[in-house]
Write a protein that holds these residues in place. Structure first.
Motif: not given
Ligand code: P1T
Length: 379
Positions: A255-270, A295-296, A364-369, A373-376
């Motif tokens: 989950n940490g990998k998925a979240v890190a990659e999502y954030l790295a691609d986000h235009p509002k994140i430096e 997961g940190m 360890i919740e569902d990755e998509e959820d 949550d970050l998206e909203q």
């Protein structure tokens, strides 16, 4: 025994009284003696308690040590390590570290005449210039809290050995599932067992693990003399937590990998701090000394926008805004005002702990959820 078996069986015996598979919670402060000194190895629960002892054996097993010690909190464990020192002794510590550790060092132990040097250890060679004849201890957090810097444990251990200085590693963020500092040459491993070891945000506890008997004896003396032990109920909970450490950590890492990659691609994140990225300054060391990246994650909003950071943590729903980390549930935190508020602003900003920094403990919740949550919240 391999790690995934050790978490369940390491150092454990079935209860000698009735064969209970889980260690009973010996909720007792004292033990009957038939004659003064005539007892079964237990006289008073500050000194020994069978449930705590089962946990201490489990700690030793999972960290590949010979001796484990359990304390009433992570800071109580660190406090015991610092009591190995004398006035005039010097400590070299990572400059990025948990704010409470920094507060203990500077506000308590500096007052007792111990000198601390807070050093950027991303290049281990930086450490050597701070070593004097009074240096007794190198204190390393890796990954560091909250900037996720990686310190080369093997290289630091070589420097420590050369100068006959103790090397202690706070292994809270990695856990022995990802990294085993004693195997890399460290003398002592410390945990805030409150975090991944317990794993369910239901206890506060600390651990020390060592290989050397003389060092263990000094620490057991301090543990008993100062008395900052944990109780049997919490010992039981930590033992239960350890049994699933390997399965939890695997999911935290995914989950940490998925979240890190999502954030790295986000235009509002430096900027996103996570040792799994190839452009992380010590990614190669992380790859060599850790089996995965944890997961940190910390990140900064575009333009270092403090108001935006606060808006995000307030808006997150599944990520609860709270101190602590390492539980099954995802948490968010604002280090500058929460976990690292005890570090003066100019000191923390030197290491990157700016007001716009957000720290995530990915559960360890569902990755998509989690991503939704970050998206909203970020928008
Ligand atoms: O909270 P306690 O069990 O006393 O552990 C202190 C501690 C020690 N080392 C590290 C790396 C830590 O992260 C902590 C505690 N940290 C938090 C409460 C936190 O939210 O960062």
């Amino acid at each position: 025994m391999k790690f995934n078996t050790k978490t369940i069986h390491g150092g454990q015996k079935h209860d000698p009284a009735y064969g209970a598979v889980m260690p009973p919670i010996y909720q007792t402060s004292t033990y009957a003696q038939t004659t003064p000194g005539g007892h079964k190895g237990f006289e008073y629960s500050r000194t020994h308690n069978p449930t705590r002892q089962a946990l201490e054996h489990a700690f030793a097993s999972i960290e590949n040590g010979n001796y484990g010690l359990a304390f009433g909190s992570g800071l109580a464990a660190i406090d015991a390590v610092m009591k190995l020192l004398q006035p005039g002794d010097e400590v070299i510590s990572t400059n990025d570290l948990y704010g409470g550790s920094y507060r203990l060092f500077t506000k308590i132990f500096e007052g007792f005449g111990i000198k601390f040097h807070f050093v950027g250890m991303e290049n281990a060679a930086n450490i050597e210039q701070y070593i004097t004849k009074n240096t007794k201890l190198i204190w390393v957090e890796t990954p560091t809290n909250p900037m996720m810097n990686i310190i080369d444990i093997k290289a630091t251990a070589a420097i420590a050995k050369k100068h006959r200085v103790l090397l202690a590693v706070d292994n809270t963020f990695a856990t022995p599932y990802l990294q085993q500092p004693l195997n890399l040459g460290a003398d002592l491993v410390m945990h805030s067992a409150t975090k991944y070891i317990g794993g369910h945000s239901d206890l506060v506890m600390g651990a020390l693990i060592v290989k050397d008997k003389a060092l263990a004896d000094r620490l057991y003396f301090i543990q008993n003399a100062s008395g900052a032990v944990c109780g049997p109920q919490d010992s039981f909970l930590a033992l239960r937590g350890i049994k699933t450490l390997h399965v939890r950590m695997q999911r935290h890492c995914e989950n940490g990998k998925a979240v890190a990659e999502y954030l790295a691609d986000h235009p509002k994140i430096e900027k996103v701090y996570w040792p799994g990225f190839e452009d992380h300054p010590n990614h190669d060391i992380a790859k060599a000394q850790m089996s995965y990246f944890g997961g940190m994650i910390s990140f900064v909003t575009k333009g270092n926008d403090y108001d935006e950071a606060i808006r995000i943590v307030e808006k997150l729903k599944i990520f609860t805004l709270a101190e602590s980390l390492g539980g099954v549930e995802s948490l968010s935190g604002h280090p500058a005002s929460m976990t690292h508020a005890s570090i003066p602003k100019e000191e923390r900003e030197k290491t990157g702990v700016v007001d716009a920094l957000i720290r995530l403990s990915v559960g360890i919740e569902d990755e998509e959820d989690l991503i939704n949550d970050l998206e909203q919240a970020i928008g």
